[in-house]
Design a protein around this motif. Sequence first.
Motif: not given
Length: 317
Positions: A54-55, A64-65, A76-79
């Motif tokens: 996932x991106x 993040x909330x 490690x998850x792309x945002x």
Amino acid sequence: MNDAARTPSEDKLTRLVARARAAGPALSCAVVHPVDPASLAGAMEAAQAGLIRPVLVGPEARIRAAAAAAGIDLAGVAIEDVPHSHAAAERAVALAREGKAGALLKGSLHTDELMAAVVARDHGLRTERRVSHCFILDVPRYHKPLVVTDAAINIEPDLETKADIARNAIDLCRALGIGTPKLAVLAAVEVVTPKQPATIDAAALSKMADRGQIEGGIVDGPLAFDNAISLEAARSKHLTSPVAGDPDILLVPDLTSGNMLAKQLQYLAGAESAGIVVGARVPIALTSRAEGSRARLASCAVMKLATAMRVTKHGPG
């Protein structure tokens, strides 16, 4: 029928997920505006299952909330941080155009908002085909997965659009491992009559398949729902059909009838479903808040299988 009542041999969606897990590496997927715990959890579950990488595209603080509320670790998850849902849809589409995302997964935004970015003429994900939606249904009393199309995108499709809907569904079924899918074109009756235009479209689609304008499957119609699904019902009307009693695909006359049919199967017949949009450059999963984690997982599995078989590379029929 609930989950506990389904045996492994009966659970068609679980078999799809297992097939997708074995179909090569995880699929890079832009998750569009996953700012609520349900949509974020669904994406992360698909990642843990090895289906997608996932991106997350949306306002980073809200993502993040949602992760904190759901107890999800985003290490490690792309945002991709963008300010709002409209920007998230546009950025996700851009990632697909740039080859950085092989699929899109809808998060917490309206379907219309995401699809507007997908079909935008200059910067969208159009191909020479019309996009359409396929529900892949696990109906407990039916012997194999059943695709209903189109119940989410095209409101009142004309004949040309229905031909693309048929092509898209046949390609998808082939990606799911069905060598020669059988497609029933539904109407209220099984005879051609000018009083019901859906029957004329159905007859035309059948002849188009006979002439090679729709390839890869067996197409027959018009068929009423009963004699499409039941061979006994077809025989009682002295109807000979290569599809009756064994369709892989039900092509409906319009969105209203298709949406009603899919939801009736879900809520009255205990069907579980996955669903994706096909006909664009990449497959798109339009999961809703009412769907559970199994539906989200199965939709990601179908997207991965569709991509693995290059379903989104469309030729001229």
